[in-house]
Design an enzyme around this catalytic site. Structure first.
Site, short mmCIF file in Angstrom:
data_model
loop_
_atom_site.label_atom_id
_atom_site.label_comp_id
_atom_site.label_asym_id
_atom_site.label_seq_id
_atom_site.Cartn_x
_atom_site.Cartn_y
_atom_site.Cartn_z
N GLU A 104 -9.99 2.64 -5.04
CA GLU A 104 -9.66 4.02 -4.65
C GLU A 104 -8.52 4.63 -5.46
O GLU A 104 -7.75 5.43 -4.93
CB GLU A 104 -9.30 4.06 -3.15
N ASP A 141 0.87 -1.18 0.00
CA ASP A 141 0.00 0.00 0.00
C ASP A 141 0.90 1.23 0.00
O ASP A 141 2.13 1.11 -0.06
CB ASP A 141 -0.96 -0.03 1.21
N HIS A 188 -2.89 3.24 -4.59
CA HIS A 188 -2.23 2.76 -3.37
C HIS A 188 -0.78 2.35 -3.64
O HIS A 188 -0.27 1.39 -3.05
CB HIS A 188 -3.01 1.57 -2.78
C1 ACM Z 1 -10.96 -0.74 0.48
O1 ACM Z 1 -11.47 -0.71 1.59
N1 ACM Z 1 -10.36 0.35 0.00
C2 ACM Z 1 -10.99 -1.92 -0.35
#
Ligand code: ACM
Length: 637
Positions: free
Chosen positions: A358, A206, A280
């Site tokens: 995201e 991440d 990420h």
């Molecule tokens: C997530 O909670 N961004 C998969």
């Protein structure tokens, strides 16, 4: 005379222990499919003879039985082959096909008679789960890591038939935002098996750290695994100085990864790795900035928990600093090929999760590379650009004989029929995907996001949302409208922004993990909230012996504030039955001699602080909650 009195009192004491334990309610989590109590008990002798089918090859089961029965009970454990001499055994572990085969690979039958315990399964997995159930039939002291005296090591006579509702019963652990050592991960896995989970989703990468050694890309861990440590409210920190020491982090070597995989497999737990792209990816870009749209920005760092995304958009975040891979650069796909090649070789599980959640489009929108890509490939939206990226990554994954899974955002630009979907923003994406023939894992935020606060913000580290145990217990992995044939199962996710250590990871996981386990394993018709709460309290006791941390938030009331005219009222709703609530507005600490809460309370005009405590049976059981009146007033919707 003294000796006689001593003997008599010892005898009475022993009788009391027996009587107490005979009354103990059966508390198996997850609730078995069927359970018939027969009356009477089987008491384990000092030497426990265990017969085990020769077909059972792993040492794990043997070690498990030996370790459990020798530690707290202090028994001697002797093994014999069940094919030779069942008759004298106290525990018979039978591994051979069962005629009525409804129990499948993971199911088992467990029978306790007056002279032995028999666990029968088609596969070793079933024996593992049968043993977990047996341990839960024993007194809570069985969980202790030291010898426990004055316990009658007995189990009720019973017949159990048990097998899971769904095949994918998972927990996800984010090891990027905070790093957990191999031993800590193993400990987490140890607790999973107790509740019949069989999937560990390892969120390995991440923005805040890359945690898996990739031998062909050494900078991922030399650079990408380390950041400047910041402690407090993760997500709200000031940006640290660019030159500040990179003093927090860690990663797993490939040997360590293999070790954890084998450890988990012995316990019937598969591990699905996640490499979260194209968003990420700050840690990747810190190591290899050339994979960004803007390599020269000077802003590529492993993120620390300082603000770098703008979430006030009502949807997909905007990026303040670039954290996305450049989908128009072939080097990115060469990079992905190297990563996937090594990940696929390490992990035996059929799926590799490649995130997709995201991803901010902020820097893609500014990139001339992405603009050219869109023209060349006739892509009209950024979601289609992400879909293009996803499909190229999937080709890489398929070429390594693995399947791809992603978070539900990947549906937006379109996915291939072979892509699996993890539905997290709600169940609706999973329902849609299951009906168009995609394999789905249900993991909706509103039921199973165990990074959310499980009690009042006055007692919990602050997170942006709440999820009480009773809501998690309502989780149904096969919701109405879904095509059951395409639902693999479900899982809860522990993101660790605000989880700084393994004790807090345990606290966040339990007891909500009990609720998830029961939702995934037990028939829907067997679920019962009041029974579940009683069992949960029994398991709190077990965790006390095992020294595992859990949240006692069920004892704290749910606080709601309303405004009528100029007046504010505080309503307190207990989450479970049988609690009494006491409050004060005068800053003193309430106890059960204060007036008992019966209805919403008017906040006195001049009050500065409200304190709340719950009692049960004249003993404090909830935590003292102290809430500033100004904060209470802000809670009015
Ligand atoms: C997530 O909670 N961004 C998969």
């Amino acid at each position: 005379m003294k000796k006689t009195i001593l003997l008599i009192s010892m005898f009475v004491f022993t009788l009391l222990i027996f009587a107490q334990q005979a009354e103990r309610k059966i508390s198996i989590i997850p609730e078995p499919v069927s359970m018939v109590k027969k009356g009477g008990h089987f008491v384990f002798p000092d030497q426990v003879v265990v017969s085990i089918s020769q077909a059972e090859k792993s040492n794990y089961l043997k070690n498990l039985v030996e370790e459990r029965f020798s530690t707290a009970p202090g028994k001697r454990v002797v093994f014999v082959n069940s094919e030779n001499s069942d008759n004298n055994a106290d525990i018979v572990l039978l591994l051979n096909p069962i005629e009525n085969n409804q129990i499948g690979d993971e199911g088992y039958t467990l029978q306790v008679t007056s002279d032995k315990v028999t666990i029968h399964a088609n596969k070793s997995e079933g024996l593992i789960y049968g043993l977990q159930t047996l341990f839960q039939l024993l007194p809570p002291q069985i969980e202790s890591n030291k010898k426990e005296d004055n316990v009658s090591w007995q189990v009720p006579q019973i017949e159990i038939v048990d097998y899971p509702r769904v095949g994918w019963r998972g927990l996800m652990l984010d090891v990027s935002r905070h790093f957990f050592t191999v031993d800590e991960v193993k400990k987490y896995i140890d607790n999973m098996v107790k509740y019949k989970f069989n999937m560990f989703h390892w969120h390995l990468t991440d923005d805040e750290g890359w945690r898996i050694e990739i031998k062909s890309l050494p900078k991922l861990t030399e650079v990408g695994a380390w950041r400047t440590e910041q402690i407090g409210w993760f997500g709200d920190f000031e940006q640290p100085d660019k030159d500040a020491p990179k003093n927090y982090g860690g990663f797993y070597t490939q040997d360590e990864i293999r070790d954890v995989i084998n450890y988990a497999l012995e316990r019937n737990i598969q591990i699905m790795p996640e490499i979260d792209v194209p968003g990420h990816s700050s840690a990747v870009l810190a190591a290899y900035p050339e994979l960004a749209c803007f390599p020269e920005s000077g802003d590529h760092f492993v993120r620390t928990g300082a603000t770098f995304l703008d979430w006030n958009t009502g949807g997909r975040p905007e990026a303040i600093y670039e954290n996305t891979l450049n989908p128009a650069n072939d080097k990115v796909y060469e990079f992905m090929d190297k990563v996937i090649t090594e990940v696929a070789a390490l992990f035996p599980f059929e799926y590799i999760h490649t995130g997709g959640d995201e991803a901010p489009y902020t820097f893609w929108e500014k990139s001339s590379d992405v603009k050219e890509l869109m023209e060349r490939e006739n892509l009209n939206t950024m979601a289609e650009v992400q879909s293009y990226f996803g499909k190229r990554v999937e080709q890489i994954i398929l070429s390594k004989n693995k399947k791809m899974m992603g978070w539900d955002e990947i549906l937006e630009g379109g996915i291939t029929p072979t892509t699996g979907l993890m539905s997290w923003r709600g169940v609706e994406y999973g329902i849609e995907a299951s009906n168009s023939g995609h394999m789905v894992v249900m993991s909706p935020t509103n039921y199973v996001y165990i990074d959310y606060m499980q009690g009042d913000i006055a007692t919990e580290p602050r997170v942006y949302a709440s999820l009480r145990l009773n809501q998690t217990y309502k989780f149904d992995p096969i919701p109405e409208g879904a095509n059951e044939d395409y639902i693999l199962g479900g899982q809860a996710n522990l993101w660790t922004e605000q989880v700084y250590n393994i004790r807090q990871a345990e606290y966040m996981t339990w007891p909500r993990g009990f609720a998830v386990a029961e939702s995934l394993w037990s028939p829907k018709a067997n679920k019962d909230w009041d029974n579940f709460v009683a069992k949960t309290e029994n398991h709190f006791n077990r965790f006390d012996y095992a020294k595992i941390k859990y949240s006692p938030a069920i004892y704290d009331p749910i606080v709601t504030v309303t405004k009528k005219g100029e007046d504010y009222y505080v309503a307190l709703d207990p989450e479970i039955k049988g609690l009494e609530i006491y409050t004060s507005f005068d800053a003193s600490t309430p106890d059960n001699f204060y007036p008992k809460y019966t209805e919403p309370q008017l906040i006195p005009r001049d009050a500065g602080i409200m304190r709340i405590i719950t009692y049960r049976d004249d003993k404090p059981i909830g935590r003292l909650m102290s809430i500033q009146v100004d904060d209470l007033k802000k809670r009015v919707r």
